[in-house]
Design a protein around this motif. Structure first.
Motif, PDB file in Angstrom:
ATOM      1  N   PRO A  65       0.839  -1.214   0.000  1.00  0.00           N
ATOM      2  CA  PRO A  65       0.000   0.000   0.000  1.00  0.00           C
ATOM      3  C   PRO A  65       0.872   1.262   0.000  1.00  0.00           C
ATOM      4  CG  PRO A  65      -0.741  -1.573   1.662  1.00  0.00           C
ATOM      5  CD  PRO A  65       0.568  -2.077   1.154  1.00  0.00           C
ATOM      6  N   SER A  66       0.406   2.302  -0.650  1.00  0.00           N
ATOM      7  CA  SER A  66       1.157   3.555  -0.681  1.00  0.00           C
ATOM      8  C   SER A  66       1.147   4.198   0.702  1.00  0.00           C
ATOM      9  CB  SER A  66       0.555   4.515  -1.698  1.00  0.00           C
ATOM     10  OG  SER A  66      -0.700   4.996  -1.230  1.00  0.00           O
ATOM     11  N   LEU A  67       2.048   5.154   0.915  1.00  0.00           N
ATOM     12  CA  LEU A  67       2.125   5.832   2.210  1.00  0.00           C
ATOM     13  C   LEU A  67       0.793   6.475   2.578  1.00  0.00           C
ATOM     14  CD1 LEU A  67       5.634   7.534   1.852  1.00  0.00           C
ATOM     15  CD2 LEU A  67       5.065   5.534   3.238  1.00  0.00           C
ATOM     16  N   ARG A  68       0.189   7.187   1.630  1.00  0.00           N
ATOM     17  CA  ARG A  68      -1.057   7.897   1.909  1.00  0.00           C
ATOM     18  C   ARG A  68      -2.229   6.927   2.087  1.00  0.00           C
ATOM     19  NH1 ARG A  68      -0.575  13.216   1.621  1.00  0.00           N
ATOM     20  NH2 ARG A  68       1.208  14.122   0.494  1.00  0.00           N
ATOM     21  N   ASP A  69      -2.310   5.906   1.237  1.00  0.00           N
ATOM     22  CA  ASP A  69      -3.405   4.933   1.381  1.00  0.00           C
ATOM     23  C   ASP A  69      -3.327   4.230   2.720  1.00  0.00           C
ATOM     24  OD1 ASP A  69      -4.356   5.590  -1.084  1.00  0.00           O
ATOM     25  OD2 ASP A  69      -3.541   3.830  -2.119  1.00  0.00           O
ATOM     26  N   LEU A  70      -2.103   3.870   3.119  1.00  0.00           N
ATOM     27  CA  LEU A  70      -1.937   3.175   4.390  1.00  0.00           C
ATOM     28  C   LEU A  70      -2.271   4.091   5.563  1.00  0.00           C
ATOM     29  CD1 LEU A  70      -1.063   0.518   5.713  1.00  0.00           C
ATOM     30  CD2 LEU A  70       1.267   1.408   5.777  1.00  0.00           C
ATOM     31  N   ALA A  71      -1.849   5.339   5.471  1.00  0.00           N
ATOM     32  CA  ALA A  71      -2.158   6.286   6.544  1.00  0.00           C
ATOM     33  C   ALA A  71      -3.659   6.473   6.686  1.00  0.00           C
ATOM     34  CB  ALA A  71      -1.474   7.624   6.261  1.00  0.00           C
TER      35      ALA A  71
ATOM     36  N   LEU B 229      11.281  -1.532   7.788  1.00  0.00           N
ATOM     37  CA  LEU B 229      11.177  -2.767   7.003  1.00  0.00           C
ATOM     38  C   LEU B 229      12.195  -2.787   5.866  1.00  0.00           C
ATOM     39  CD1 LEU B 229       7.288  -3.061   6.848  1.00  0.00           C
ATOM     40  CD2 LEU B 229       8.819  -4.672   7.973  1.00  0.00           C
ATOM     41  N   GLU B 230      12.462  -1.585   5.291  1.00  0.00           N
ATOM     42  CA  GLU B 230      13.450  -1.523   4.210  1.00  0.00           C
ATOM     43  C   GLU B 230      14.844  -1.817   4.749  1.00  0.00           C
ATOM     44  OE1 GLU B 230      14.513   1.403   0.436  1.00  0.00           O
ATOM     45  OE2 GLU B 230      13.513   2.240   2.217  1.00  0.00           O
ATOM     46  N   ASP B 231      15.147  -1.298   5.947  1.00  0.00           N
ATOM     47  CA  ASP B 231      16.450  -1.580   6.560  1.00  0.00           C
ATOM     48  C   ASP B 231      16.621  -3.066   6.850  1.00  0.00           C
ATOM     49  OD1 ASP B 231      17.153   1.063   6.477  1.00  0.00           O
ATOM     50  OD2 ASP B 231      16.547   1.491   8.556  1.00  0.00           O
TER      51      ASP B 231
ATOM     52  N   SER C 294       3.839  10.317   8.316  1.00  0.00           N
ATOM     53  CA  SER C 294       5.169  10.158   8.904  1.00  0.00           C
ATOM     54  C   SER C 294       5.298   8.826   9.630  1.00  0.00           C
ATOM     55  CB  SER C 294       5.471  11.315   9.868  1.00  0.00           C
ATOM     56  OG  SER C 294       4.523  11.349  10.916  1.00  0.00           O
ATOM     57  N   SER C 295       4.209   8.346  10.246  1.00  0.00           N
ATOM     58  CA  SER C 295       4.242   7.048  10.939  1.00  0.00           C
ATOM     59  C   SER C 295       4.393   5.904   9.936  1.00  0.00           C
ATOM     60  CB  SER C 295       2.968   6.854  11.770  1.00  0.00           C
ATOM     61  OG  SER C 295       2.923   7.761  12.834  1.00  0.00           O
ATOM     62  N   THR C 296       3.639   5.987   8.826  1.00  0.00           N
ATOM     63  CA  THR C 296       3.747   4.914   7.832  1.00  0.00           C
ATOM     64  C   THR C 296       5.120   4.942   7.175  1.00  0.00           C
ATOM     65  OG1 THR C 296       2.777   6.331   6.105  1.00  0.00           O
ATOM     66  CG2 THR C 296       1.264   4.956   7.376  1.00  0.00           C
ATOM     67  N   LYS C 297       5.653   6.159   6.960  1.00  0.00           N
ATOM     68  CA  LYS C 297       6.974   6.265   6.337  1.00  0.00           C
ATOM     69  C   LYS C 297       8.050   5.685   7.236  1.00  0.00           C
ATOM     70  CE  LYS C 297       9.859   9.563   3.835  1.00  0.00           C
ATOM     71  NZ  LYS C 297       9.991  10.965   3.367  1.00  0.00           N
ATOM     72  N   TYR C 298       7.936   5.922   8.529  1.00  0.00           N
ATOM     73  CA  TYR C 298       8.927   5.404   9.475  1.00  0.00           C
ATOM     74  C   TYR C 298       8.874   3.878   9.525  1.00  0.00           C
ATOM     75  CZ  TYR C 298      11.906   5.389  13.621  1.00  0.00           C
ATOM     76  OH  TYR C 298      12.943   5.189  14.501  1.00  0.00           O
TER      77      TYR C 298
END
Length: 469
Positions: free
Chosen positions: A36-42, A59-61, A50-54
């Motif tokens: 899901p995209s950042l905005r859709d998930l938020a 997960l990427e790390d 900012s929470s979804t991005k973090y």
């Protein structure tokens, strides 16, 4: 999950992270999936971007997702966890394991993997679909498409004495279906069958399904029977059916001389035993003039069966059989079964034969198979440390190997499975679970992988098992 009243990145990202982790675990592991995209998930979770991005950054790390510029986040493909049913037979476990993503299947026999006709077949099919509107093509052809039946009859006709007609040919969904219907049509269910050992697992399973008593006759390294032993078996047991490979035995790979086949056919005819000739690998013999059983068999007690996929590829899975006697019985069981096979696909297979594409393909495939066989043999000799006995096959797509020390290949299979390597233990090629010190290795596999290292692991597993008290 309602986090609207605690929307602080230091707190909320953990809940988002757990949600995404569950999403990843539920997704197919062997195929990349768009997240899901950042905005859709938020919006979905009622949190800040900012929470979804973090959470995504974490997960990427960890290597669980990958970010693609202007496209978003995607799951990272990974090896599937091993899933095994405790009650599954060894054969089922072998083939279920080989199909799991991330496994290196050293025992999967697919000759056309090296060189297939799938693309030409599909191109011909598309062209035929334009030539034959759907309304003009019969949807129900219970015995197979007439053109393909006629082509097969012509291919198998060798002379005026060894000839076939289209009415003798029947086409079905796959090889096992053809065996099932043939046994039923000829009233052989529950009777005694004689097979070569090792024997195709598909043949064994179908004979077992027909409640047949199976007599296994061992093949020597030269691909020959002990003829005296065979004669005694035929004299002492009420054998009604013999299932034998047309040229090289699969998986053993030996080639029986013409005089042996002629003598065997003579004994079968004297006792009115049906001969089912397995021609699945007949065209994959490295010797083009190799003798077939059908050259010497009683035509009234002969049935030839095979499938197209070994030569053409996975897009041609159909099985077929040829039988001159009891055509009415065969028609009856085929009408009962009611196969619904694509007539256009069958026409396309026929065109591959009539255009000589199959013949030209085989002229390239056989040398390629032999070259890969020799390469695999050389790797085994280099890494084998004397723990495996190799008999060079005369055709087919596999090597039949025997451990030089007592060892149970089922346990070797278990050791290798934990390393995501799948072998085919010898006992799956025996109805009585014999051949425990043998295994089949195929040289039609993914050669982009480190096969040499896999063979070293195989040798180590055999050595470790041999030393286990």
């Amino acid at each position: 999950m309602d986090t609207r009243h605690s929307d602080k990145p230091g707190f909320t990202y953990q809940a988002v992270y757990r949600y995404l982790l569950d999403w990843i675990e539920a997704a197919p592991c062997d195929v990349e999936q768009r997240m899901p995209s950042l905005r859709d998930l938020a919006q979905r979770l009622s949190v800040s971007v900012s929470s979804t991005k973090y959470a995504y950054a974490l997960l990427e790390d960890q290597g669980r997702v990958i970010a693609r510029p202007k496209r978003g986040y995607f799951t990272v493909t990974r090896s599937a966890p091993l899933r095994r049913e405790p009650s599954a037979s060894l054969l089922d476990t072998v083939f279920a394991s080989a199909r799991q993503p991330g496994m290196l299947a050293l025992g999967s026999d697919a000759p056309a993997m090296l060189l297939s006709l799938d693309k030409p077949l599909l191109m011909i099919e598309r062209e035929l679909a334009r030539q034959y509107p759907r309304a003009q093509v019969p949807l129900y052809q219970p015995f197979g498409e007439p053109e393909l039946r006629s082509v097969l009859a012509g291919i198998y006709t060798r002379s005026a004495q060894l000839c076939w007609q289209a009415e003798h040919v029947f086409i079905g969904a796959d090889l096992r279906s053809m065996l099932e219907l043939a046994v039923r049509a000829l009233n052989l269910e529950g009777e005694v069958a004689l097979v070569e050992s090792p024997c195709s697992w598909a043949v064994l399973r179908q004979l077992q399904a027909a409640r047949m008593t199976i007599i296994e006759v061992p093949l020597g390294d030269d691909g020959r029977f002990d003829l005296q032993h065979l004669q005694q078996l035929l004299s002492n047991a009420p054998v009604r059916l013999a299932v034998l490979s047309s040229t090289t035995n699969a998986p053993q790979g030996g080639l029986m001389p013409a005089e042996d086949k002629q003598q065997i056919c003579r004994w079968l005819a004297e006792r009115e035993v049906w001969l089912f000739e397995n021609d699945g690998y007949g065209e994959l013999c490295f010797h083009e003039a190799a003798p077939r059983y059908r050259d010497f068999a009683d035509p009234d007690r002969l049935l030839v069966f095979a499938a197209f996929d070994k030569v053409i590829g996975a897009e041609a899975p159909y099985g077929y059989l040829l039988c001159k006697r009891h055509a009415e019985r065969l028609q009856h069981v085929f009408l009962e079964r009611g196969f619904r096979l694509s007539p256009i696909r069958q026409k396309a297979i026929a065109k591959l034969f009539t255009s000589r594409r199959v013949e030209q393909h085989l002229q390239r495939l056989r040398p390629l198979l032999r070259a890969r066989m020799l390469y695999m043999k050389a790797l085994l000799e280099a890494h084998g440390q004397g723990c495996l006995r190799i008999v060079e096959p005369q055709g087919g797509a596999s090597l039949w190997l025997a451990a030089t020390r007592p060892v149970d290949m089922r346990r070797v299979f278990e050791r290798l499975l934990a390393q995501r390597i799948v072998i085919a233990p010898g006992e799956i090629f025996s109805q009585r679970g014999l051949l425990q010190g043998h295994l089949r290795l195929c040289y039609t596999l993914d050669w982009d992988k480190d096969i040499g290292q896999a063979l070293q692991r195989l040798v180590k597993a055999i050595q470790d098992e041999a030393q286990t008290p």
